[in-house]
Every structure is written in C-alpha cells, then in structure tokens.
Motif scaffolding. Structure first.
Motif, PDB file in Angstrom:
ATOM      1  N   VAL A 114      -0.793   1.393  -5.373  1.00 33.31           N
ATOM      2  CA  VAL A 114      -0.043   0.605  -4.389  1.00 33.31           C
ATOM      3  C   VAL A 114      -0.628   0.821  -2.997  1.00 33.31           C
ATOM      4  O   VAL A 114      -0.862  -0.127  -2.242  1.00 33.31           O
ATOM      5  CB  VAL A 114       1.466   0.940  -4.426  1.00 33.31           C
ATOM      6  CG1 VAL A 114       2.200   0.315  -3.254  1.00 33.31           C
ATOM      7  CG2 VAL A 114       2.076   0.488  -5.752  1.00 33.31           C
ATOM      8  N   ALA A 115      -0.881   2.081  -2.648  1.00 32.61           N
ATOM      9  CA  ALA A 115      -1.415   2.392  -1.321  1.00 32.61           C
ATOM     10  C   ALA A 115      -2.781   1.746  -1.106  1.00 32.61           C
ATOM     11  O   ALA A 115      -3.048   1.173  -0.048  1.00 32.61           O
ATOM     12  CB  ALA A 115      -1.505   3.902  -1.123  1.00 32.61           C
ATOM     13  N   GLY A 119      -3.011  -1.443   1.408  1.00 35.62           N
ATOM     14  CA  GLY A 119      -3.501  -0.981   2.706  1.00 35.62           C
ATOM     15  C   GLY A 119      -2.382  -0.739   3.706  1.00 35.62           C
ATOM     16  O   GLY A 119      -2.629  -0.601   4.906  1.00 35.62           O
ATOM     17  N   LEU A 120      -1.167  -0.662   3.223  1.00 41.78           N
ATOM     18  CA  LEU A 120      -0.006  -0.482   4.094  1.00 41.78           C
ATOM     19  C   LEU A 120       0.108   0.953   4.592  1.00 41.78           C
ATOM     20  O   LEU A 120      -0.384   1.887   3.944  1.00 41.78           O
ATOM     21  CB  LEU A 120       1.275  -0.841   3.329  1.00 41.78           C
ATOM     22  CG  LEU A 120       1.432  -2.308   2.926  1.00 41.78           C
ATOM     23  CD1 LEU A 120       2.635  -2.474   2.000  1.00 41.78           C
ATOM     24  CD2 LEU A 120       1.573  -3.182   4.163  1.00 41.78           C
ATOM     25  N   PRO A 121       0.810   1.163   5.712  1.00 40.69           N
ATOM     26  CA  PRO A 121       1.105   2.527   6.163  1.00 40.69           C
ATOM     27  C   PRO A 121       2.004   3.226   5.132  1.00 40.69           C
ATOM     28  O   PRO A 121       2.685   2.567   4.334  1.00 40.69           O
ATOM     29  CB  PRO A 121       1.862   2.331   7.480  1.00 40.69           C
ATOM     30  CG  PRO A 121       1.718   0.892   7.848  1.00 40.69           C
ATOM     31  CD  PRO A 121       1.314   0.148   6.624  1.00 40.69           C
ATOM     32  N   LEU A 122       2.007   4.546   5.180  1.00 37.11           N
ATOM     33  CA  LEU A 122       2.754   5.325   4.184  1.00 37.11           C
ATOM     34  C   LEU A 122       4.234   4.957   4.122  1.00 37.11           C
ATOM     35  O   LEU A 122       4.821   4.925   3.038  1.00 37.11           O
ATOM     36  CB  LEU A 122       2.595   6.827   4.455  1.00 37.11           C
ATOM     37  CG  LEU A 122       1.187   7.397   4.303  1.00 37.11           C
ATOM     38  CD1 LEU A 122       1.215   8.903   4.474  1.00 37.11           C
ATOM     39  CD2 LEU A 122       0.576   7.017   2.973  1.00 37.11           C
ATOM     40  N   SER A 123       4.863   4.683   5.263  1.00 38.96           N
ATOM     41  CA  SER A 123       6.296   4.350   5.248  1.00 38.96           C
ATOM     42  C   SER A 123       6.546   3.064   4.458  1.00 38.96           C
ATOM     43  O   SER A 123       7.539   2.964   3.721  1.00 38.96           O
ATOM     44  CB  SER A 123       6.833   4.219   6.674  1.00 38.96           C
ATOM     45  OG  SER A 123       6.106   3.221   7.378  1.00 38.96           O
ATOM     46  N   VAL A 125       4.475   1.861   2.042  1.00 38.20           N
ATOM     47  CA  VAL A 125       4.173   2.181   0.647  1.00 38.20           C
ATOM     48  C   VAL A 125       5.390   2.854   0.023  1.00 38.20           C
ATOM     49  O   VAL A 125       5.791   2.531  -1.098  1.00 38.20           O
ATOM     50  CB  VAL A 125       2.921   3.081   0.528  1.00 38.20           C
ATOM     51  CG1 VAL A 125       2.738   3.579  -0.900  1.00 38.20           C
ATOM     52  CG2 VAL A 125       1.679   2.349   1.016  1.00 38.20           C
ATOM     53  N   ALA A 126       6.011   3.768   0.773  1.00 43.39           N
ATOM     54  CA  ALA A 126       7.193   4.475   0.273  1.00 43.39           C
ATOM     55  C   ALA A 126       8.315   3.497  -0.071  1.00 43.39           C
ATOM     56  O   ALA A 126       8.968   3.630  -1.110  1.00 43.39           O
ATOM     57  CB  ALA A 126       7.670   5.492   1.306  1.00 43.39           C
ATOM     58  N   THR A 131      10.565   5.619  -2.650  1.00 42.64           N
ATOM     59  CA  THR A 131      10.648   7.045  -2.342  1.00 42.64           C
ATOM     60  C   THR A 131      10.478   7.220  -0.840  1.00 42.64           C
ATOM     61  O   THR A 131      10.485   6.261  -0.085  1.00 42.64           O
ATOM     62  CB  THR A 131       9.603   7.841  -3.158  1.00 42.64           C
ATOM     63  OG1 THR A 131       9.893   9.229  -3.038  1.00 42.64           O
ATOM     64  CG2 THR A 131       8.190   7.555  -2.709  1.00 42.64           C
ATOM     65  N   THR A 132      10.316   8.460  -0.412  1.00 43.11           N
ATOM     66  CA  THR A 132      10.163   8.737   1.015  1.00 43.11           C
ATOM     67  C   THR A 132       8.694   8.780   1.406  1.00 43.11           C
ATOM     68  O   THR A 132       7.811   8.949   0.552  1.00 43.11           O
ATOM     69  CB  THR A 132      10.800  10.087   1.389  1.00 43.11           C
ATOM     70  OG1 THR A 132      10.055  11.128   0.741  1.00 43.11           O
ATOM     71  CG2 THR A 132      12.261  10.147   0.972  1.00 43.11           C
TER      72      THR A 132
END
Length: 180
Positions: A114-115, A119-123, A125-126, A131-132
């Motif tokens: 997914v990440a 190419g999305l920021p971690l927040s 992707v979460a 998840t967090t």
C-alpha cells in the motif's frame, strides 16, 4: 562410483577445503548451493533467474559437474543473498527453519504494498490499512531491515523494498488480502 559428499562442516575443521580430490570439493560446494536453494523453497529456474544464470548452469554447479567460475559462483551467492565467504566458510551451517532468511508477515507485506503503490504519507497509509501511523512506521522499518534496504535514502527505500520482496517471492496476494 564415489561416495556422496557430506553437506556441512567436515570433521577436520569444516568448510569445503580444497583438497587433492577436486571432485569432492565441487560436490561439497554444490551441496551447499542446493541446501541454500531448498531452504528458500526455490527451483533451479528461480535461482537461475535471480543469479542471471541458466537452470542448466545451476544444475551443473549443484551436482559438482563443472568447475565453477568465480564470477558464476559469486552470481549464485548474490542470487541466494549470501556472501561467497559465508558459503565457503568453515562455519557454514545447513539452513534450518531457525536460521533461514525470514520473510515478511502478511501484514508487513500488505502495508509495504500500500505504501509503495500509493506513495502516500504514513498517516494516510495508516488510514487506508486501518491502523495508526506509528504501527505503519514500525512495520515498514522492520520490512526495510529484513529486506536489506534500510541503508538506502528514504526516497528510494519503498520502491527498493518492493523490488527485493518480489525478487524473493515474499509477497503472497492471498495472505495480503487476509491481512487487510
């Protein structure tokens, strides 16, 4: 007919020591290559593709039927993800479930896919994986370490991790769906 070569350290100090019996040395190295390949669950074709060699070349090496050119042996080691010195070392051990290369968990594989694909920021992707941000960061960091790409610059790490995971056959789409 000669007796089969034993795999693993020899009783006199270990390792495939170059001896007067060149055939025995080649058979021992070939047995080690085969054991490493089997530990990963790969066919000779798969190792050949990862090494840039033909299946026939892998077969000949594993059966000790060829004097292994140093560069060919280095290519096989690269394909296996082991160093040449480790494969030839006196301390080499037959791969077992305890010391095999660890794969990614289904959750790690799903988060990495997914990440990397978005190419999305971690927040973000979460949010997509439910998840967090901290959990995503931890799973990605562990994935990067397991795949040997943690040393790469951040902008290259995700894509490199996906390439390595795909090359090693660590993605399992069925399990990734289960992890979602």
């Amino acid at each position: 007919m000669t007796a089969p070569a034993q795999v693993g350290p020899s009783p006199v100090g270990g390792g495939p020591a170059v001896s007067a019996d060149r055939e025995e040395f080649l058979a021992d190295v070939g047995d080690r290559i085969r054991a490493e390949r089997h530990a990963r669950g790969w066919t000779q074709d798969q190792l050949g593709r990862r090494s840039g060699l033909s299946r026939k070349a892998i077969e000949h090496m594993e059966h000790g039927r060829t004097s292994m050119p140093l560069l060919g042996l280095a290519d096989v080691c690269r394909g296996l993800g082991v160093t040449l010195s480790a494969l030839l070392s006196e301390s080499w051990e037959m791969p077992t479930a305890a010391n095999r290369e660890r794969g990614l968990t289904p959750r790690q594989a799903h988060i990495l896919r997914v990440a990397a694909s978005t190419g999305l920021p971690l927040s973000q992707v979460a949010a997509r994986v439910g998840t967090t941000r901290q959990v995503v960061a931890a799973r990605l960091s562990e994935s990067y370490r397991l795949l040997g790409v943690a040393h790469l610059p951040q902008r290259e790490r995700r894509a490199a991790a996906v390439r390595v995971a795909e090359d090693r056959g660590l993605f399992n789409d069925r399990h990734e769906v289960d992890a979602a």
